[in-house]
Motif scaffolding. Structure first.
Motif, PDB file in Angstrom:
ATOM      1  N   LYS A 256      -7.383  -5.556  -2.898  1.00 15.99           N
ATOM      2  CA  LYS A 256      -7.539  -4.433  -3.178  1.00 15.99           C
ATOM      3  C   LYS A 256      -8.205  -3.595  -1.815  1.00 15.99           C
ATOM      4  O   LYS A 256      -7.668  -2.839  -1.423  1.00 15.99           O
ATOM      5  CB  LYS A 256      -8.487  -4.233  -4.251  1.00 15.99           C
ATOM      6  CG  LYS A 256      -8.538  -2.616  -4.637  1.00 15.99           C
ATOM      7  CD  LYS A 256      -9.545  -2.157  -5.955  1.00 15.99           C
ATOM      8  CE  LYS A 256     -10.607  -3.084  -5.913  1.00 15.99           C
ATOM      9  NZ  LYS A 256     -11.881  -2.135  -5.213  1.00 15.99           N
ATOM     10  N   ALA A 257      -9.053  -4.355  -1.220  1.00 17.03           N
ATOM     11  CA  ALA A 257      -9.924  -3.862  -0.015  1.00 17.03           C
ATOM     12  C   ALA A 257      -8.727  -3.820   1.058  1.00 17.03           C
ATOM     13  O   ALA A 257      -8.690  -2.824   1.973  1.00 17.03           O
ATOM     14  CB  ALA A 257     -10.960  -4.945   0.336  1.00 17.03           C
TER      15      ALA A 257
ATOM     16  N   ASP B  14     -11.650   2.642 -10.912  1.00 16.97           N
ATOM     17  CA  ASP B  14     -10.435   3.386 -10.847  1.00 16.97           C
ATOM     18  C   ASP B  14     -10.200   4.683 -10.861  1.00 16.97           C
ATOM     19  O   ASP B  14     -11.216   5.401 -11.302  1.00 16.97           O
ATOM     20  CB  ASP B  14      -9.283   2.590 -11.617  1.00 16.97           C
ATOM     21  CG  ASP B  14      -9.500   2.765 -12.871  1.00 16.97           C
ATOM     22  OD1 ASP B  14     -10.273   3.746 -13.427  1.00 16.97           O
ATOM     23  OD2 ASP B  14      -8.739   1.941 -13.776  1.00 16.97           O
TER      24      ASP B  14
ATOM     25  N   ALA C  82      -6.599  -0.838   0.491  1.00 17.99           N
ATOM     26  CA  ALA C  82      -7.332   0.425   0.938  1.00 17.99           C
ATOM     27  C   ALA C  82      -7.473   0.480   2.267  1.00 17.99           C
ATOM     28  O   ALA C  82      -7.119   1.786   2.774  1.00 17.99           O
ATOM     29  CB  ALA C  82      -8.679   0.371   0.124  1.00 17.99           C
ATOM     30  N   ARG C  83      -7.623  -0.506   3.080  1.00 21.17           N
ATOM     31  CA  ARG C  83      -7.884  -0.624   4.294  1.00 21.17           C
ATOM     32  C   ARG C  83      -6.528   0.115   5.036  1.00 21.17           C
ATOM     33  O   ARG C  83      -6.581   0.824   5.734  1.00 21.17           O
ATOM     34  CB  ARG C  83      -8.316  -1.715   4.946  1.00 21.17           C
ATOM     35  CG  ARG C  83      -8.714  -1.729   6.503  1.00 21.17           C
ATOM     36  CD  ARG C  83      -8.778  -3.116   7.111  1.00 21.17           C
ATOM     37  NE  ARG C  83      -7.507  -3.738   6.953  1.00 21.17           N
ATOM     38  CZ  ARG C  83      -6.542  -3.576   7.982  1.00 21.17           C
ATOM     39  NH1 ARG C  83      -6.350  -2.464   8.574  1.00 21.17           N
ATOM     40  NH2 ARG C  83      -5.363  -4.006   7.888  1.00 21.17           N
TER      41      ARG C  83
ATOM     42  N   LEU D  46      -7.689   4.472   2.447  1.00 21.50           N
ATOM     43  CA  LEU D  46      -8.292   4.948   1.122  1.00 21.50           C
ATOM     44  C   LEU D  46      -9.836   4.425   1.182  1.00 21.50           C
ATOM     45  O   LEU D  46     -10.072   3.394   1.790  1.00 21.50           O
ATOM     46  CB  LEU D  46      -7.312   4.549   0.061  1.00 21.50           C
ATOM     47  CG  LEU D  46      -5.998   4.867   0.051  1.00 21.50           C
ATOM     48  CD1 LEU D  46      -5.205   4.168  -0.922  1.00 21.50           C
ATOM     49  CD2 LEU D  46      -6.022   6.314   0.112  1.00 21.50           C
ATOM     50  N   VAL D  47     -10.442   4.830   0.379  1.00 25.08           N
ATOM     51  CA  VAL D  47     -11.936   4.341   0.061  1.00 25.08           C
ATOM     52  C   VAL D  47     -11.672   3.431  -0.970  1.00 25.08           C
ATOM     53  O   VAL D  47     -11.064   3.675  -2.243  1.00 25.08           O
ATOM     54  CB  VAL D  47     -12.733   5.624  -0.650  1.00 25.08           C
ATOM     55  CG1 VAL D  47     -13.927   5.147  -0.826  1.00 25.08           C
ATOM     56  CG2 VAL D  47     -12.789   6.650   0.412  1.00 25.08           C
ATOM     57  N   ASP D  48     -12.351   2.031  -0.778  1.00 22.30           N
ATOM     58  CA  ASP D  48     -12.238   1.099  -1.762  1.00 22.30           C
ATOM     59  C   ASP D  48     -13.324   1.033  -2.582  1.00 22.30           C
ATOM     60  O   ASP D  48     -14.506   0.848  -2.344  1.00 22.30           O
ATOM     61  CB  ASP D  48     -12.630  -0.417  -0.889  1.00 22.30           C
ATOM     62  CG  ASP D  48     -12.371  -1.723  -1.606  1.00 22.30           C
ATOM     63  OD1 ASP D  48     -11.972  -1.499  -2.784  1.00 22.30           O
ATOM     64  OD2 ASP D  48     -12.853  -2.498  -1.079  1.00 22.30           O
TER      65      ASP D  48
ATOM     66  N   LYS E 256       0.634   5.432   0.058  1.00 21.10           N
ATOM     67  CA  LYS E 256      -0.345   6.701  -0.299  1.00 21.10           C
ATOM     68  C   LYS E 256       0.611   7.878  -0.089  1.00 21.10           C
ATOM     69  O   LYS E 256       1.516   8.078   0.593  1.00 21.10           O
ATOM     70  CB  LYS E 256      -1.075   6.607   1.263  1.00 21.10           C
ATOM     71  CG  LYS E 256      -2.152   7.580   1.193  1.00 21.10           C
ATOM     72  CD  LYS E 256      -2.914   7.523   2.508  1.00 21.10           C
ATOM     73  CE  LYS E 256      -3.877   8.814   2.383  1.00 21.10           C
ATOM     74  NZ  LYS E 256      -4.879   8.600   3.758  1.00 21.10           N
TER      75      LYS E 256
ATOM     76  N   ALA F 202       0.711  -1.164  -0.077  1.00 22.00           N
ATOM     77  CA  ALA F 202      -0.172  -0.106  -0.002  1.00 22.00           C
ATOM     78  C   ALA F 202       0.993   1.274  -0.091  1.00 22.00           C
ATOM     79  O   ALA F 202       1.779   1.358   0.860  1.00 22.00           O
ATOM     80  CB  ALA F 202      -1.081  -0.047   1.118  1.00 22.00           C
TER      81      ALA F 202
END
Length: 130
Positions: A76-77, A91, A80-81, A85-87, A20, A18
């Motif tokens: 992906k979830a 895209d 994002a977690r 981030l928002v799942d 960010k 991940a």
């Protein structure tokens, strides 16, 4: 970003990461529809730094009862977690094109259901207090 499902069909172990970006000192993303490449390069060269947080997540494998798409969505979830981030189903390409009608309708229906539940609950509370 949305994953390509072929990566998850092959099998094996996925090592998710991940990342960010923190835009406080400089934005790492170039929106080509709003600024030219020259202005973006100038902004990058004159910014203090491009800062990002990186998390190396535990390896993930596909379970026997899981499709490649479900596996990709699970990875992906988790990314994002971890990154806060928002799942989303779609895209980042939406800045150049509108989302599919089906996606909009799905979220509109979910929002409508939530409103109905909230209204029913508030009406019940009002009846009890009267």
């Amino acid at each position: 970003m949305q994953f390509k499902k072929g990566t998850f069909e092959v099998g094996g172990v996925i090592y998710p990461v991940a990342i960010k970006y923190d835009p406080r000192f400089g934005d790492a993303f170039w929106n080509s529809s709003k600024e030219s490449m020259v202005s973006y390069i100038y902004m990058m060269m004159t910014s203090w730094a491009i800062v990002c947080d990186v998390w190396y997540l535990p390896p993930m494998t596909r379970t026997e009862d899981e499709s490649s798409i479900d596996f990709a969505n699970r990875v992906k979830a988790e990314i994002a977690r971890q990154g806060g981030l928002v799942d989303l189903v779609w895209d980042g390409g939406l800045k150049r094109s509108a989302p599919k009608k089906e996606w909009k309708q799905q979220y509109q229906q979910e929002f409508s259901r939530r409103l109905k539940v909230q209204n029913v609950n508030s009406e019940k509370k009002e009846e009890k207090t009267e």
